[in-house]
Design a protein around this motif. Structure first.
Motif, PDB file in Angstrom:
ATOM      1  N   ASP A  51      -1.127   2.398 -14.265  1.00  0.00           N
ATOM      2  CA  ASP A  51      -1.304   1.114 -13.600  1.00  0.00           C
ATOM      3  C   ASP A  51       0.028   0.613 -13.040  1.00  0.00           C
ATOM      4  O   ASP A  51       0.088   0.071 -11.935  1.00  0.00           O
ATOM      5  CB  ASP A  51      -1.880   0.101 -14.597  1.00  0.00           C
ATOM      6  CG  ASP A  51      -2.604  -1.040 -13.902  1.00  0.00           C
ATOM      7  OD1 ASP A  51      -3.376  -0.775 -12.968  1.00  0.00           O
ATOM      8  OD2 ASP A  51      -2.381  -2.201 -14.297  1.00  0.00           O
ATOM      9  N   ALA A  52       1.107   0.822 -13.797  1.00  0.00           N
ATOM     10  CA  ALA A  52       2.429   0.403 -13.333  1.00  0.00           C
ATOM     11  C   ALA A  52       2.848   1.177 -12.088  1.00  0.00           C
ATOM     12  O   ALA A  52       3.381   0.609 -11.126  1.00  0.00           O
ATOM     13  CB  ALA A  52       3.451   0.598 -14.454  1.00  0.00           C
ATOM     14  N   VAL A  53       2.584   2.482 -12.080  1.00  0.00           N
ATOM     15  CA  VAL A  53       2.902   3.319 -10.917  1.00  0.00           C
ATOM     16  C   VAL A  53       2.175   2.802  -9.681  1.00  0.00           C
ATOM     17  O   VAL A  53       2.764   2.628  -8.596  1.00  0.00           O
ATOM     18  CB  VAL A  53       2.501   4.789 -11.188  1.00  0.00           C
ATOM     19  CG1 VAL A  53       2.583   5.628  -9.912  1.00  0.00           C
ATOM     20  CG2 VAL A  53       3.376   5.386 -12.272  1.00  0.00           C
ATOM     21  N   HIS A  54       0.902   2.555  -9.834  1.00  0.00           N
ATOM     22  CA  HIS A  54       0.014   2.126  -8.747  1.00  0.00           C
ATOM     23  C   HIS A  54       0.491   0.802  -8.150  1.00  0.00           C
ATOM     24  O   HIS A  54       0.664   0.679  -6.927  1.00  0.00           O
ATOM     25  CB  HIS A  54      -1.389   1.984  -9.340  1.00  0.00           C
ATOM     26  CG  HIS A  54      -2.491   1.877  -8.352  1.00  0.00           C
ATOM     27  ND1 HIS A  54      -3.187   2.963  -7.885  1.00  0.00           N
ATOM     28  CD2 HIS A  54      -3.049   0.795  -7.747  1.00  0.00           C
ATOM     29  CE1 HIS A  54      -4.135   2.567  -7.046  1.00  0.00           C
ATOM     30  NE2 HIS A  54      -4.066   1.247  -6.940  1.00  0.00           N
ATOM     31  N   ASN A  55       0.723  -0.163  -9.017  1.00  0.00           N
ATOM     32  CA  ASN A  55       1.077  -1.501  -8.538  1.00  0.00           C
ATOM     33  C   ASN A  55       2.507  -1.574  -8.014  1.00  0.00           C
ATOM     34  O   ASN A  55       2.794  -2.356  -7.102  1.00  0.00           O
ATOM     35  CB  ASN A  55       0.841  -2.528  -9.649  1.00  0.00           C
ATOM     36  CG  ASN A  55      -0.637  -2.698  -9.942  1.00  0.00           C
ATOM     37  OD1 ASN A  55      -1.474  -2.650  -9.038  1.00  0.00           O
ATOM     38  ND2 ASN A  55      -0.978  -2.882 -11.205  1.00  0.00           N
ATOM     39  N   GLU A  56       3.390  -0.752  -8.568  1.00  0.00           N
ATOM     40  CA  GLU A  56       4.759  -0.681  -8.039  1.00  0.00           C
ATOM     41  C   GLU A  56       4.748  -0.172  -6.599  1.00  0.00           C
ATOM     42  O   GLU A  56       5.497  -0.672  -5.745  1.00  0.00           O
ATOM     43  CB  GLU A  56       5.616   0.244  -8.906  1.00  0.00           C
ATOM     44  CG  GLU A  56       6.058  -0.363 -10.229  1.00  0.00           C
ATOM     45  CD  GLU A  56       6.638   0.676 -11.180  1.00  0.00           C
ATOM     46  OE1 GLU A  56       6.887   1.834 -10.739  1.00  0.00           O
ATOM     47  OE2 GLU A  56       6.825   0.352 -12.365  1.00  0.00           O
ATOM     48  N   ALA A  57       3.918   0.816  -6.307  1.00  0.00           N
ATOM     49  CA  ALA A  57       3.840   1.362  -4.950  1.00  0.00           C
ATOM     50  C   ALA A  57       3.323   0.308  -3.970  1.00  0.00           C
ATOM     51  O   ALA A  57       3.843   0.163  -2.851  1.00  0.00           O
ATOM     52  CB  ALA A  57       2.944   2.597  -4.933  1.00  0.00           C
ATOM     53  N   ILE A  58       2.306  -0.429  -4.396  1.00  0.00           N
ATOM     54  CA  ILE A  58       1.769  -1.495  -3.535  1.00  0.00           C
ATOM     55  C   ILE A  58       2.835  -2.554  -3.266  1.00  0.00           C
ATOM     56  O   ILE A  58       3.041  -2.981  -2.118  1.00  0.00           O
ATOM     57  CB  ILE A  58       0.522  -2.127  -4.177  1.00  0.00           C
ATOM     58  CG1 ILE A  58      -0.643  -1.123  -4.197  1.00  0.00           C
ATOM     59  CG2 ILE A  58       0.103  -3.400  -3.433  1.00  0.00           C
ATOM     60  CD1 ILE A  58      -1.854  -1.584  -4.988  1.00  0.00           C
ATOM     61  N   ALA A  59       3.527  -2.984  -4.325  1.00  0.00           N
ATOM     62  CA  ALA A  59       4.543  -4.023  -4.176  1.00  0.00           C
ATOM     63  C   ALA A  59       5.688  -3.570  -3.264  1.00  0.00           C
ATOM     64  O   ALA A  59       6.175  -4.341  -2.422  1.00  0.00           O
ATOM     65  CB  ALA A  59       5.088  -4.414  -5.550  1.00  0.00           C
ATOM     66  N   LEU A  60       6.105  -2.311  -3.396  1.00  0.00           N
ATOM     67  CA  LEU A  60       7.180  -1.791  -2.554  1.00  0.00           C
ATOM     68  C   LEU A  60       6.773  -1.728  -1.094  1.00  0.00           C
ATOM     69  O   LEU A  60       7.563  -2.059  -0.196  1.00  0.00           O
ATOM     70  CB  LEU A  60       7.598  -0.399  -3.046  1.00  0.00           C
ATOM     71  CG  LEU A  60       8.658  -0.348  -4.138  1.00  0.00           C
ATOM     72  CD1 LEU A  60       8.778   1.069  -4.678  1.00  0.00           C
ATOM     73  CD2 LEU A  60      10.015  -0.828  -3.618  1.00  0.00           C
ATOM     74  N   LEU A  61       5.550  -1.295  -0.836  1.00  0.00           N
ATOM     75  CA  LEU A  61       5.094  -1.229   0.549  1.00  0.00           C
ATOM     76  C   LEU A  61       5.048  -2.624   1.169  1.00  0.00           C
ATOM     77  O   LEU A  61       5.463  -2.820   2.320  1.00  0.00           O
ATOM     78  CB  LEU A  61       3.715  -0.566   0.625  1.00  0.00           C
ATOM     79  CG  LEU A  61       3.232  -0.221   2.034  1.00  0.00           C
ATOM     80  CD1 LEU A  61       4.105   0.855   2.665  1.00  0.00           C
ATOM     81  CD2 LEU A  61       1.782   0.237   2.027  1.00  0.00           C
ATOM     82  N   LYS A  62       4.558  -3.596   0.413  1.00  0.00           N
ATOM     83  CA  LYS A  62       4.521  -4.973   0.915  1.00  0.00           C
ATOM     84  C   LYS A  62       5.929  -5.478   1.226  1.00  0.00           C
ATOM     85  O   LYS A  62       6.162  -6.119   2.256  1.00  0.00           O
ATOM     86  CB  LYS A  62       3.859  -5.882  -0.120  1.00  0.00           C
ATOM     87  CG  LYS A  62       2.352  -5.726  -0.227  1.00  0.00           C
ATOM     88  CD  LYS A  62       1.769  -6.696  -1.254  1.00  0.00           C
ATOM     89  CE  LYS A  62       0.255  -6.621  -1.290  1.00  0.00           C
ATOM     90  NZ  LYS A  62      -0.324  -7.578  -2.285  1.00  0.00           N
ATOM     91  N   GLU A  63       6.862  -5.160   0.345  1.00  0.00           N
ATOM     92  CA  GLU A  63       8.242  -5.606   0.537  1.00  0.00           C
ATOM     93  C   GLU A  63       8.880  -4.945   1.749  1.00  0.00           C
ATOM     94  O   GLU A  63       9.469  -5.627   2.611  1.00  0.00           O
ATOM     95  CB  GLU A  63       9.052  -5.285  -0.722  1.00  0.00           C
ATOM     96  CG  GLU A  63      10.523  -5.646  -0.620  1.00  0.00           C
ATOM     97  CD  GLU A  63      11.313  -5.187  -1.827  1.00  0.00           C
ATOM     98  OE1 GLU A  63      12.567  -5.194  -1.753  1.00  0.00           O
ATOM     99  OE2 GLU A  63      10.711  -4.819  -2.863  1.00  0.00           O
TER     100      GLU A  63
END
Length: 367
Positions: A51-63
């Motif tokens: 879950d951490a991997v998944h959400n980190e990728a989403i957050a990085l793309l948004k940033e």
């Protein structure tokens, strides 16, 4: 003594080069990911570690892309090719029209899939096919209706080596962009788009993941009378975890995004991309016709540099010698021939410099 690492000059159009540091980190974490005692490929997609991997990728793309509030970021499968069908399934209703801008083979395929469905009407808003797709249409050439369900464009054309430099303001008509070949290569005003989608295998990571960035007000208009897995709403409501996602591909995507951030972000990547492309374009422009670029100068892609060598036999020899010198993937697409150097984000400056030097040397010997 340890063996010296051999890395090819990888100009493949996709799957394409990945950053060496990303590959090394993935190698180091392959057997024991963050103390779990398992590879990331073995983790349950319902686990806290994944879950951490998944959400980190989403957050990085948004940033990195500056994605505003009001957008969903989805991780899908099936490549951009499945999106060609899913987009009209979800957003083109009976009695509506959708406009497609023709700039190459992939926009042709997107239009073809929309027509196959038989819902609504998909039509050409502009096309440069008669010019063998040597340029992107000007914004003034686009012909679409205010009542259209959406207008679709392909931001970068891998086969023909062209790229949009400016995007239209389409007002109330949703703008949808296939950015498979140039996402994260230059800054993009995401707010101009109702949807952006991209296969990962060129600038985002390995093949197997497709990113979709969709504005929520477009999602609210979607047709839900279609199979569950083909509804964007299904994936949005479940944070792209309705079924088992391509977990290792998403992990790698997150690592590539971290590399972009550590490299200075999209602005720094853009500066390097311009420098890399200019190394090769300058040789073409100064060759006196020995090398012939396909794209018009105002439409040239930073990602896919397409050209011919003067004389069919000489071109064959050029491709043979390029491969012998360690330059991989410089053959043009099988549908058009010629030569193509795909200088995606992770292709090192040194590879582009070496290729430009090879081009100069070959011209000196045969010009």
């Amino acid at each position: 003594m340890p063996q010296t690492l051999h890395r090819a000059h990888n100009f493949n159009a996709g799957p394409s080069a990945l950053p060496l540091s990303v590959l090394e980190k993935a190698q180091a974490e392959l057997l024991d990911f963050r103390g779990t005692g398992m590879s990331v490929m073995e983790l349950s997609h319902r686990s806290a570690a994944y879950d951490a991997v998944h959400n980190e990728a989403i957050a990085l793309l948004k940033e990195l892309m500056g994605i505003p509030d009001g957008y969903e970021v989805l991780f899908l499968q099936g490549g951009a090719s499945l999106q060609f069908s899913m987009i009209p399934m979800n957003f083109l209703q009976q009695g509506q029209k959708a406009a497609y801008v023709m700039t190459g083979s992939w926009s042709e395929k997107a239009l073809k899939e929309a027509k196959i469905l038989g819902v609504g009407e998909a039509y050409e808003a502009a096309s440069t096919k008669e010019e063998n797709y040597r340029r992107i249409p000007s914004i003034d050439e686009l012909k679409y209706q205010p009542s259209d369900a959406y207008i679709h464009l392909t931001s970068n054309n891998t086969i023909f080596g062209t790229e949009w430099k400016e995007y239209p303001n389409t007002g109330d008509v949703p703008l949808i962009g296939d950015m498979s070949s140039d996402i994260l290569s230059t800054p993009v005003d995401v707010s101009k788009f109702s949807m952006i989608y991209a296969g990962a295998q060129k600038n985002l990571g390995p093949s197997g993941v497709t990113v979709a960035i969709i504005r929520k007000d477009l999602l609210e208009k979607a047709n839900n009378n279609i199979p569950t897995m083909l509804r964007y709403e299904t994936h949005a409501k479940n944070n792209s975890l309705y079924n088992t996602p391509p977990t290792f591909g998403i992990y790698m995507l997150g690592q590539v995004l971290s590399w972009v951030k550590e490299s200075g972000g999209v602005e720094a990547i853009t500066k390097q991309n311009v420098e890399k492309a200019n190394l090769i374009y300058d040789v073409i422009d100064q060759s006196g016709g020995f090398y012939i670029g396909h794209a018009e100068s105002g439409s040239r892609s930073l990602m896919n540099i397409t050209f011919r060598v003067k004389g069919e036999e000489l071109e064959k020899q050029f491709l043979v010698e390029a491969k012998q010198e360690g330059f991989i993937g410089v053959n043009g697409h099988r549908s058009v021939g010629g030569c193509r150097a795909s200088a995606y984000n992770a292709v090192p400056y040194e590879s582009c410099l070496a290729f430009s030097d090879f081009m100069k040397k070959f011209m000196a010997q045969h010009g």
